[in-house]
Design a protein around this motif. Structure first.
Motif, PDB file in Angstrom:
ATOM      1  N   GLY A   1     -11.098  -0.649  -1.694  1.00 15.85           N
ATOM      2  CA  GLY A   1      -9.906  -1.422  -1.654  1.00 15.85           C
ATOM      3  C   GLY A   1      -9.619  -2.783  -1.746  1.00 15.85           C
ATOM      4  N   THR A   2      -8.967  -3.392  -1.299  1.00 10.50           N
ATOM      5  CA  THR A   2      -9.208  -5.275  -1.483  1.00 10.50           C
ATOM      6  C   THR A   2      -8.580  -5.695  -0.112  1.00 10.50           C
ATOM      7  OG1 THR A   2      -6.712  -5.032  -1.683  1.00 10.50           O
ATOM      8  CG2 THR A   2      -7.385  -5.385  -3.964  1.00 10.50           C
TER       9      THR A   2
ATOM     10  N   ASN B   1     -17.624  -2.174  -4.503  1.00 12.11           N
ATOM     11  CA  ASN B   1     -16.526  -2.390  -5.175  1.00 12.11           C
ATOM     12  C   ASN B   1     -16.569  -2.728  -6.256  1.00 12.11           C
ATOM     13  OD1 ASN B   1     -14.514  -1.599  -3.222  1.00 12.11           O
ATOM     14  ND2 ASN B   1     -14.040  -3.777  -2.583  1.00 12.11           N
TER      15      ASN B   1
ATOM     16  N   GLY C   1      -5.161  -0.733  -3.921  1.00 12.22           N
ATOM     17  CA  GLY C   1      -6.572  -1.088  -4.013  1.00 12.22           C
ATOM     18  C   GLY C   1      -6.714  -1.510  -5.161  1.00 12.22           C
TER      19      GLY C   1
END
Length: 231
Positions: A68-69, A188, A159
């Motif tokens: 996710g972010t 990521n 995300g």
């Protein structure tokens, strides 16, 4: 030239500006330098050997980050009737048609991502001069023009990060937060680099991925060995 603060000088001292680090080592350095009083964003900048002014050298896509972010994404959806209900059920923050277009034209843009069903594009197209410069114009290539609004909203909330090479061939993106674990940040980065490689355009000649730099919001950039992107 402004004088650098002690914190900045100390952080830069921990980075060899000429070295190419592997992702694991780079992440450890970046997290160690993220000492601001807020949760810094982990940012990536990739210099590509492309000229986006040519249609066959454009780089654009979307990457679903496994970790996710770390930020809350507000999603607006252009849809009507059953699709509008579907969007709301999926978690969209704002759903509408002509009423949503009117809000945007009035400068009311309390959202980060715009999704539209295909039948809404004639309406959304009129907003190109407003949404385009902000990077919010829906596009089928990145999954934001779709009949599957549930997936689009879920991806945006979960995300998914859109990327696009700027005129100079550079891709910028926020890919996490300093509070993430090292493993989560590394995952990521790897996924983002792999998706950039998959998006290599047919017109790209020579070295495609020239330089990759990762940093926290307030920290110095750390160069990553681009060979990791192809492994």
């Amino acid at each position: 030239m402004a004088k650098l603060g002690k914190r900045t000088v100390a952080a830069r001292g921990k980075v060899d500006r000429e070295a190419l680090y592997n992702i694991v080592d780079a992440v450890a350095i970046i997290k160690g330098n993220a000492t601001a009083k807020f949760d810094e964003t982990i940012e990536i900048a990739i210099n590509l050997g492309v000229d986006p002014r040519h249609a066959d050298q454009m780089v654009r896509g979307v990457c679903k980050l496994p970790s996710g972010t770390g930020r809350t994404v507000r999603v607006a959806v252009f849809a009507k009737d059953a699709k509008a209900e579907e969007a709301l059920a999926a978690g969209a923050d704002i759903v509408g048609a002509e009423d949503l277009a009117a809000k945007i034209q009035a400068g009311e843009m309390d959202f980060d991502r715009v999704i539209a069903t295909p039948d809404m594009m004639p309406l959304v197209g009129r907003l190109g001069k407003i949404l385009g410069p902000k990077g919010m114009m829906p596009n089928p290539r990145v999954g934001t023009v779709t009949a599957d609004v549930t997936k689009a909203v879920t991806d945006a909330k979960g995300g998914a990060v859109e990327f696009r090479a700027e005129k100079t061939g550079i891709v910028h993106a926020g890919i996490g937060k300093a509070s993430f674990s090292e493993d989560a940040i590394a995952a990521n980065i790897k996924t983002f680099l792999q998706d950039i490689m998959k998006a290599k355009p047919t017109g790209a000649k020579g070295v495609y991925m020239k330089r990759v730099t990762v940093s926290s919001t307030m920290g110095p950039g750390v160069k990553i060995n681009t060979a990791e992107a192809t492994n």
